[in-house]
Design a protein around this motif. Structure first.
Motif, PDB file in Angstrom:
ATOM      1  N   VAL A 242       0.992  -1.195   0.129  1.00 42.07           N
ATOM      2  CA  VAL A 242      -0.188  -0.096  -0.306  1.00 42.07           C
ATOM      3  C   VAL A 242       1.108   0.961   0.121  1.00 42.07           C
ATOM      4  CG1 VAL A 242      -0.522  -0.254   2.446  1.00 42.07           C
ATOM      5  CG2 VAL A 242      -2.204   1.135   1.373  1.00 42.07           C
ATOM      6  N   MET A 243       0.772   2.093  -0.706  1.00 40.57           N
ATOM      7  CA  MET A 243       1.024   3.478  -1.227  1.00 40.57           C
ATOM      8  C   MET A 243       0.159   4.358   0.389  1.00 40.57           C
ATOM      9  SD  MET A 243       2.898   6.670  -3.476  1.00 40.57           S
ATOM     10  CE  MET A 243       4.218   6.052  -3.787  1.00 40.57           C
ATOM     11  N   LEU A 244       0.928   4.998   1.416  1.00 37.48           N
ATOM     12  CA  LEU A 244       0.056   6.336   2.369  1.00 37.48           C
ATOM     13  C   LEU A 244       0.000   7.536   1.918  1.00 37.48           C
ATOM     14  CD1 LEU A 244       0.927   4.127   6.051  1.00 37.48           C
ATOM     15  CD2 LEU A 244      -0.858   3.590   3.781  1.00 37.48           C
ATOM     16  N   ILE A 245      -0.450   7.908   1.286  1.00 32.23           N
ATOM     17  CA  ILE A 245      -0.179   9.676   0.470  1.00 32.23           C
ATOM     18  C   ILE A 245      -1.040  10.324   0.556  1.00 32.23           C
ATOM     19  CG2 ILE A 245      -0.529   8.736  -1.311  1.00 32.23           C
ATOM     20  CD1 ILE A 245       1.424  10.342  -1.623  1.00 32.23           C
ATOM     21  N   PRO A 246      -1.563  10.985   2.268  1.00 32.68           N
ATOM     22  CA  PRO A 246      -2.381  12.043   2.412  1.00 32.68           C
ATOM     23  C   PRO A 246      -2.499  12.540   1.374  1.00 32.68           C
ATOM     24  CG  PRO A 246      -1.134  11.525   3.903  1.00 32.68           C
ATOM     25  CD  PRO A 246      -0.453  11.216   2.973  1.00 32.68           C
ATOM     26  N   GLY A 247      -1.534  13.476   0.329  1.00 36.61           N
ATOM     27  CA  GLY A 247      -1.974  14.109  -0.165  1.00 36.61           C
ATOM     28  C   GLY A 247      -1.578  15.835   0.272  1.00 36.61           C
ATOM     29  N   ASP A 248      -1.252  16.675  -0.837  1.00 36.53           N
ATOM     30  CA  ASP A 248      -1.107  18.248  -0.122  1.00 36.53           C
ATOM     31  C   ASP A 248      -1.733  19.200  -0.822  1.00 36.53           C
ATOM     32  OD1 ASP A 248       1.521  19.361   1.277  1.00 36.53           O
ATOM     33  OD2 ASP A 248       1.119  20.572  -0.436  1.00 36.53           O
ATOM     34  N   LEU A 249      -1.652  20.229  -1.034  1.00 33.77           N
ATOM     35  CA  LEU A 249      -2.698  21.458  -1.564  1.00 33.77           C
ATOM     36  C   LEU A 249      -1.624  21.526  -3.263  1.00 33.77           C
ATOM     37  CD1 LEU A 249      -4.320  23.684   1.301  1.00 33.77           C
ATOM     38  CD2 LEU A 249      -5.233  22.075  -0.746  1.00 33.77           C
ATOM     39  N   ASP A 250       0.059  21.618  -2.724  1.00 37.97           N
ATOM     40  CA  ASP A 250       0.542  21.883  -4.435  1.00 37.97           C
ATOM     41  C   ASP A 250       1.111  20.641  -4.508  1.00 37.97           C
ATOM     42  OD1 ASP A 250       1.227  24.449  -2.770  1.00 37.97           O
ATOM     43  OD2 ASP A 250       3.087  23.681  -1.953  1.00 37.97           O
ATOM     44  N   GLU A 251      -0.099  19.438  -4.363  1.00 36.76           N
ATOM     45  CA  GLU A 251      -0.170  18.021  -5.281  1.00 36.76           C
ATOM     46  C   GLU A 251      -0.692  18.226  -6.907  1.00 36.76           C
ATOM     47  OE1 GLU A 251       2.539  15.457  -6.549  1.00 36.76           O
ATOM     48  OE2 GLU A 251       2.032  15.501  -4.649  1.00 36.76           O
ATOM     49  N   THR A 252      -0.358  18.732  -7.689  1.00 41.26           N
ATOM     50  CA  THR A 252      -1.537  19.154  -8.781  1.00 41.26           C
ATOM     51  C   THR A 252      -1.583  17.611  -9.471  1.00 41.26           C
ATOM     52  OG1 THR A 252       0.880  19.632 -10.316  1.00 41.26           O
ATOM     53  CG2 THR A 252      -0.894  21.314  -9.126  1.00 41.26           C
ATOM     54  N   PHE A 253      -0.584  16.679  -9.360  1.00 40.91           N
ATOM     55  CA  PHE A 253      -0.557  15.356 -10.466  1.00 40.91           C
ATOM     56  C   PHE A 253      -0.757  14.219  -9.450  1.00 40.91           C
ATOM     57  CE2 PHE A 253      -0.110  11.676 -12.934  1.00 40.91           C
ATOM     58  CZ  PHE A 253      -1.203  11.943 -13.716  1.00 40.91           C
TER      59      PHE A 253
END
Length: 354
Positions: A242-253
């Motif tokens: 599994v990949m654990l990756i919350p995300g970020d507002l700077d993440e565009t893709f």
């Protein structure tokens, strides 16, 4: 055959060529520039790629040049500038496409030199998806706004679903500032539910100290791996659960998330930024609405073999991801529509048409 120039100022980052991609770790922007340049070259185009290089070279059909030498370029059919409209000065290009990779703030465009370049050159903005398009203020005067998503390199695509479940190995593959502290805070609860689970953190070598600081007291089972070459990363993803990756507002893709999915690795994410576009909830991973649901979904994917096998099959069979050669063909269709001034052919690319 078109003559294409791909330009990247890459301030505060090392110079790179295609060899850099195969030798060590690179960020998503740099690797995307290389993948697109090489894919276009394979399709018969004459491709120049310029960044903060000191010397020139030719690799995989791409001519790599110092950015300062752009005034020596022949007239090009298409100039693709990464994140900056100021790179068009000093040479001639029939079509100018600004390939944006970061959230483009209005404040940035209001700076005098940026505004002058944008108003003078009137390029088209190329955006990576719906979330990315939503971050570009409508008042910024690009000639047009189009969407073309990133591709995924062939080495990441698993040929078929796994026959047996993988070991309980979770991965985090991003800058530490993009949610590693959140994952570290939840890791003790995840490991309490799955005692043999491991978390492998892949990040730029320059961010190792930051990664260690953000991991803090996450407890046992955490390994900080740093940056690795793409082939090694592809091999690591083939053994990840599994990949654990919350995300970020700077993440565009989030190319790392797309590469994981192509490798058969489901995602657990909060869907912040573009991460909500990288997963189909319950099919290729899970969108978590809270820390509690993130912990629960992560624990379930690591422990439930039947669930994981179902997610793995969906990632490989129905992710909808495209290879870079397919994306290069999309860019070609865009070039052709611009050459022909063909409004119907251009319409599928337009942000307003989505």
């Amino acid at each position: 055959m078109a003559t294409i120039a791909i330009l990247h100022a890459n301030h505060k980052h090392p110079a790179y060529t295609g060899a850099s991609l195969r030798a060590g770790a690179l960020g998503g922007t740099e690797s995307s520039a290389i993948y697109l340049a090489e894919a276009l070259a394979r399709r018969g185009h004459r491709v120049f790629a310029l960044n903060r290089l000191k010397t020139s070279s030719v690799e995989s059909g791409v001519t790599w040049l110092p950015l300062d030498s752009r005034s020596d370029l022949p007239p090009v059919d298409v100039a693709i500038a990464l994140n900056s409209d100021r790179l068009y000065w000093g040479f001639k290009a029939r079509h100018k496409l600004t390939w944006l990779h970061t959230p483009p703030t209005l404040r940035k465009f209001l700076k005098r030199r940026n505004a002058l370049a944008l108003l003078w050159h009137r390029p088209m903005a190329v955006l990576l998806g719906g979330y990315h398009a939503s971050t570009l203020d409508r008042r910024v005067p690009y000639r047009r706004r189009v969407e073309i998503a990133h591709g995924v390199a062939q080495i990441f695509f698993a040929p078929e679903p796994d026959a047996t479940p993988r070991a309980a190995k979770a991965v985090f593959c991003s800058r530490p500032s993009r949610g590693l502290d959140f994952v570290a805070r939840l890791w003790p609860g995840i490991r309490a539910a799955v005692p043999d689970a491991e978390l492998h953190v892949f990040c730029p070598q320059s961010s190792l100290d930051e990664a260690a600081a953000r991991i803090g007291g996450a407890g046992p089972g955490v390994q900080i791996r740093g940056g690795v070459a793409r082939a090694e990363l592809a091999a690591e993803l083939r053994t990840a659960r599994v990949m654990l990756i919350p995300g970020d507002l700077d993440e565009t893709f989030c190319l790392a998330a797309a590469e994981a999915t192509a490798s058969g690795v489901p995602l657990v994410t909060c869907g912040i930024g573009a991460l909500k576009e990288r997963v189909r909830h319950g099919e290729t991973g899970f969108l978590a609405s809270s820390a509690e649901t993130f912990t629960r979904h992560a624990s379930e994917v690591l422990a439930d073999d039947a669930l994981w096998l179902r997610l793995n099959r969906a990632c490989i069979a129905g992710s909808g991801l495209a290879r870079w050669d397919d994306r290069a063909a999309e860019w070609e269709r865009l070039f052709s529509a611009l050459d022909a001034c063909d409004a119907p052919a251009l319409e599928p690319f337009l942000v307003a048409a989505r």
